[in-house]
Design a protein around this motif. Structure first.
Motif, PDB file in Angstrom:
ATOM      1  N   LEU A   1       0.825  -1.205   0.000  1.00  0.00           N
ATOM      2  CA  LEU A   1       0.000   0.000   0.000  1.00  0.00           C
ATOM      3  C   LEU A   1       0.861   1.259   0.000  1.00  0.00           C
ATOM      4  CD1 LEU A   1      -2.857   1.119   0.039  1.00  0.00           C
ATOM      5  CD2 LEU A   1      -2.788   1.027   2.540  1.00  0.00           C
ATOM      6  N   ALA A   2       1.983   1.222   0.734  1.00  0.00           N
ATOM      7  CA  ALA A   2       2.883   2.374   0.781  1.00  0.00           C
ATOM      8  C   ALA A   2       3.489   2.639  -0.592  1.00  0.00           C
ATOM      9  CB  ALA A   2       3.978   2.132   1.811  1.00  0.00           C
ATOM     10  N   THR A   3       3.817   1.578  -1.325  1.00  0.00           N
ATOM     11  CA  THR A   3       4.368   1.740  -2.666  1.00  0.00           C
ATOM     12  C   THR A   3       3.326   2.333  -3.602  1.00  0.00           C
ATOM     13  OG1 THR A   3       5.842  -0.160  -2.335  1.00  0.00           O
ATOM     14  CG2 THR A   3       5.468   0.560  -4.600  1.00  0.00           C
ATOM     15  N   GLU A   4       2.074   1.846  -3.493  1.00  0.00           N
ATOM     16  CA  GLU A   4       1.003   2.406  -4.313  1.00  0.00           C
ATOM     17  C   GLU A   4       0.766   3.873  -3.968  1.00  0.00           C
ATOM     18  OE1 GLU A   4      -0.877   1.063  -6.932  1.00  0.00           O
ATOM     19  OE2 GLU A   4       0.830  -0.268  -6.820  1.00  0.00           O
ATOM     20  N   LEU A   5       0.855   4.211  -2.706  1.00  0.00           N
ATOM     21  CA  LEU A   5       0.674   5.599  -2.282  1.00  0.00           C
ATOM     22  C   LEU A   5       1.786   6.486  -2.836  1.00  0.00           C
ATOM     23  CD1 LEU A   5      -0.914   7.620  -0.586  1.00  0.00           C
ATOM     24  CD2 LEU A   5       0.513   6.992   1.370  1.00  0.00           C
ATOM     25  N   LYS A   6       2.979   5.946  -2.915  1.00  0.00           N
ATOM     26  CA  LYS A   6       4.099   6.698  -3.466  1.00  0.00           C
ATOM     27  C   LYS A   6       3.944   6.917  -4.965  1.00  0.00           C
ATOM     28  CE  LYS A   6       9.118   6.421  -4.146  1.00  0.00           C
ATOM     29  NZ  LYS A   6      10.331   5.593  -3.911  1.00  0.00           N
ATOM     30  N   ASN A   7       3.477   5.878  -5.671  1.00  0.00           N
ATOM     31  CA  ASN A   7       3.363   5.963  -7.127  1.00  0.00           C
ATOM     32  C   ASN A   7       2.049   6.568  -7.597  1.00  0.00           C
ATOM     33  OD1 ASN A   7       5.867   4.704  -7.378  1.00  0.00           O
ATOM     34  ND2 ASN A   7       4.975   2.657  -7.504  1.00  0.00           N
ATOM     35  N   ASN A   8       0.995   6.463  -6.781  1.00  0.00           N
ATOM     36  CA  ASN A   8      -0.343   6.909  -7.215  1.00  0.00           C
ATOM     37  C   ASN A   8      -1.057   7.671  -6.099  1.00  0.00           C
ATOM     38  OD1 ASN A   8      -0.522   5.368  -9.904  1.00  0.00           O
ATOM     39  ND2 ASN A   8      -0.103   3.714  -8.467  1.00  0.00           N
ATOM     40  N   SER A   9      -0.366   8.604  -5.486  1.00  0.00           N
ATOM     41  CA  SER A   9      -0.947   9.333  -4.352  1.00  0.00           C
ATOM     42  C   SER A   9      -2.189  10.114  -4.765  1.00  0.00           C
ATOM     43  CB  SER A   9       0.088  10.286  -3.746  1.00  0.00           C
ATOM     44  OG  SER A   9       0.555  11.212  -4.720  1.00  0.00           O
ATOM     45  N   SER A  10      -2.181  10.688  -5.960  1.00  0.00           N
ATOM     46  CA  SER A  10      -3.324  11.469  -6.417  1.00  0.00           C
ATOM     47  C   SER A  10      -4.561  10.589  -6.579  1.00  0.00           C
ATOM     48  CB  SER A  10      -2.989  12.155  -7.745  1.00  0.00           C
ATOM     49  OG  SER A  10      -4.101  12.888  -8.237  1.00  0.00           O
ATOM     50  N   LYS A  11      -4.379   9.385  -7.112  1.00  0.00           N
ATOM     51  CA  LYS A  11      -5.507   8.484  -7.317  1.00  0.00           C
ATOM     52  C   LYS A  11      -6.112   8.050  -5.987  1.00  0.00           C
ATOM     53  CE  LYS A  11      -4.679   4.292  -8.857  1.00  0.00           C
ATOM     54  NZ  LYS A  11      -4.376   3.197  -9.814  1.00  0.00           N
ATOM     55  N   LEU A  12      -5.277   7.705  -5.019  1.00  0.00           N
ATOM     56  CA  LEU A  12      -5.784   7.283  -3.723  1.00  0.00           C
ATOM     57  C   LEU A  12      -6.465   8.436  -2.993  1.00  0.00           C
ATOM     58  CD1 LEU A  12      -2.851   4.980  -2.581  1.00  0.00           C
ATOM     59  CD2 LEU A  12      -5.170   4.280  -3.113  1.00  0.00           C
ATOM     60  N   ALA A  13      -5.905   9.638  -3.129  1.00  0.00           N
ATOM     61  CA  ALA A  13      -6.526  10.810  -2.506  1.00  0.00           C
ATOM     62  C   ALA A  13      -7.887  11.092  -3.141  1.00  0.00           C
ATOM     63  CB  ALA A  13      -5.610  12.019  -2.639  1.00  0.00           C
ATOM     64  N   LYS A  14      -7.973  10.936  -4.453  1.00  0.00           N
ATOM     65  CA  LYS A  14      -9.241  11.159  -5.150  1.00  0.00           C
ATOM     66  C   LYS A  14     -10.303  10.169  -4.686  1.00  0.00           C
ATOM     67  CE  LYS A  14     -11.316  10.794  -9.761  1.00  0.00           C
ATOM     68  NZ  LYS A  14     -11.044  10.490 -11.190  1.00  0.00           N
ATOM     69  N   TRP A  15      -9.951   8.891  -4.606  1.00  0.00           N
ATOM     70  CA  TRP A  15     -10.905   7.881  -4.161  1.00  0.00           C
ATOM     71  C   TRP A  15     -11.380   8.170  -2.738  1.00  0.00           C
ATOM     72  CZ3 TRP A  15      -7.880   2.896  -5.980  1.00  0.00           C
ATOM     73  CH2 TRP A  15      -7.969   2.811  -7.382  1.00  0.00           C
ATOM     74  N   THR A  16     -10.457   8.573  -1.880  1.00  0.00           N
ATOM     75  CA  THR A  16     -10.813   8.847  -0.496  1.00  0.00           C
ATOM     76  C   THR A  16     -11.747  10.040  -0.388  1.00  0.00           C
ATOM     77  OG1 THR A  16      -8.630   8.009   0.165  1.00  0.00           O
ATOM     78  CG2 THR A  16      -9.878   9.240   1.809  1.00  0.00           C
ATOM     79  N   MET A  17     -11.456  11.105  -1.131  1.00  0.00           N
ATOM     80  CA  MET A  17     -12.310  12.287  -1.098  1.00  0.00           C
ATOM     81  C   MET A  17     -13.692  11.975  -1.683  1.00  0.00           C
ATOM     82  SD  MET A  17     -11.129  14.872   0.471  1.00  0.00           S
ATOM     83  CE  MET A  17     -12.505  15.910  -0.033  1.00  0.00           C
ATOM     84  N   CYS A  18     -13.749  11.159  -2.721  1.00  0.00           N
ATOM     85  CA  CYS A  18     -15.042  10.778  -3.301  1.00  0.00           C
ATOM     86  C   CYS A  18     -15.888  10.027  -2.273  1.00  0.00           C
ATOM     87  CB  CYS A  18     -14.837   9.915  -4.541  1.00  0.00           C
ATOM     88  SG  CYS A  18     -14.264  10.824  -5.993  1.00  0.00           S
ATOM     89  N   ALA A  19     -15.246   9.141  -1.503  1.00  0.00           N
ATOM     90  CA  ALA A  19     -15.970   8.399  -0.472  1.00  0.00           C
ATOM     91  C   ALA A  19     -16.438   9.320   0.641  1.00  0.00           C
ATOM     92  CB  ALA A  19     -15.078   7.284   0.089  1.00  0.00           C
ATOM     93  N   LEU A  20     -15.608  10.288   1.017  1.00  0.00           N
ATOM     94  CA  LEU A  20     -15.978  11.232   2.070  1.00  0.00           C
ATOM     95  C   LEU A  20     -17.116  12.139   1.623  1.00  0.00           C
ATOM     96  CD1 LEU A  20     -12.417  12.207   3.361  1.00  0.00           C
ATOM     97  CD2 LEU A  20     -14.153  10.924   4.623  1.00  0.00           C
ATOM     98  N   LEU A  21     -17.039  12.633   0.385  1.00  0.00           N
ATOM     99  CA  LEU A  21     -18.090  13.513  -0.120  1.00  0.00           C
ATOM    100  C   LEU A  21     -19.421  12.775  -0.232  1.00  0.00           C
ATOM    101  CD1 LEU A  21     -16.196  15.515  -2.911  1.00  0.00           C
ATOM    102  CD2 LEU A  21     -16.834  16.304  -0.630  1.00  0.00           C
ATOM    103  N   ALA A  22     -19.374  11.509  -0.616  1.00  0.00           N
ATOM    104  CA  ALA A  22     -20.596  10.733  -0.759  1.00  0.00           C
ATOM    105  C   ALA A  22     -21.168  10.316   0.588  1.00  0.00           C
ATOM    106  CB  ALA A  22     -20.339   9.499  -1.625  1.00  0.00           C
TER     107      ALA A  22
END
Length: 254
Positions: free
Chosen positions: A125-146
């Motif tokens: 997960l840490a490697t994915e966060l390093k390589n795709n931080s924007s994507k994970l942040a987007k998914w998290t914000m979408c879940a929070l907004l919904a």
């Protein structure tokens, strides 16, 4: 396992465009394959994008929400839930379902999921966060907004590294969006602040058509004023095509 046709033989399967298409198809298929078929939860209002008796649409629930940003500015957003989770007591929880995908760990300084996911899931997960931080942040914000109670992520890998058309699910992991945002150092307050700055900047501009573009080399968003008539050619072509179709129908009726 899902079969996908993604790229032409004369193109490399690991080009940015093909990797983006691969990730898009994986996310779409995974979010539907993990659902319980035949058992559906319905909102009070029907899906506004379904016409007729089309029952083969993807499972998604839309929730329209409104926030007050101050200074008489209100934000209305259409958010999405991918599924519902039923507890033993019958209580329903809304969840967002996403998929992380492994294409070739040797090319992105990653770890081999098949060998490390069970024992070193945090490292994956840490490697994915390093390589795709924007994507994970987007998914998290979408879940929070919904207002989703859970964010479920699947780890999907290529069945063979040299073949991007077949994939296998390695494992899944479930998070609470608010806790996951803290885990990945995502400041929700800062995200709202950035949005408010963009809105304030746009409100100061004269009426017209603008393009917001993220600078590829700097953490900067640029706002460009577009000349009058930009992108109008596509709209005119669509109008011309619809006019031609209408006149053809009239000729047929005669």
């Amino acid at each position: 396992m899902c079969n996908l046709t993604l790229y032409k033989q004369d193109e490399g399967m690991n080009t940015p465009h093909n990797l983006a298409m691969e990730a898009t198809y994986i996310n779409h298929n995974f979010s539907q394959q993990v659902l319980k078929q035949g058992d559906k939860h319905k909102f009070e209002q029907s899906n506004p994008f379904v016409q007729g008796d089309n029952g083969n649409i993807a499972s998604v629930g839309y929730r329209y929400r409104k926030w007050s940003l101050g200074n008489n500015i209100e934000l209305v957003s259409r958010t999405e839930h991918d599924a519902v989770l039923s507890s033993s007591s019958g209580e329903l929880s809304y969840i967002n379902v996403k998929a992380l995908n492994e294409w070739d760990y040797r090319c992105c300084n990653g770890v081999e999921w098949r060998r490390k996911l069970d024992s070193q899931r945090g490292s994956v997960l840490a490697t994915e966060l390093k390589n795709n931080s924007s994507k994970l942040a987007k998914w998290t914000m979408c879940a929070l907004l919904a207002g989703s109670e859970y964010l479920k992520m699947g780890y999907v890998s290529r069945y063979n590294i040299q073949d991007s058309s077949k994939h296998v699910l390695i494992g899944t992991q479930q998070f609470i969006p608010k806790e996951f945002a803290s885990q990945i150092n995502l400041s929700v307050a800062n995200a709202w602040g950035i949005l408010r700055c963009i809105i304030d900047l746009c409100m100061k501009q004269k009426e017209g058509k603008y393009l917001i573009l993220k600078d590829p080399n700097k953490p900067v968003i640029r706002l460009y004023l577009l000349p009058e008539g930009t992108f109008s050619s596509d709209e005119e072509d669509e109008d011309d095509n619809s006019s031609e179709e209408e006149s053809t129908d009239e000729d047929a009726e005669k």
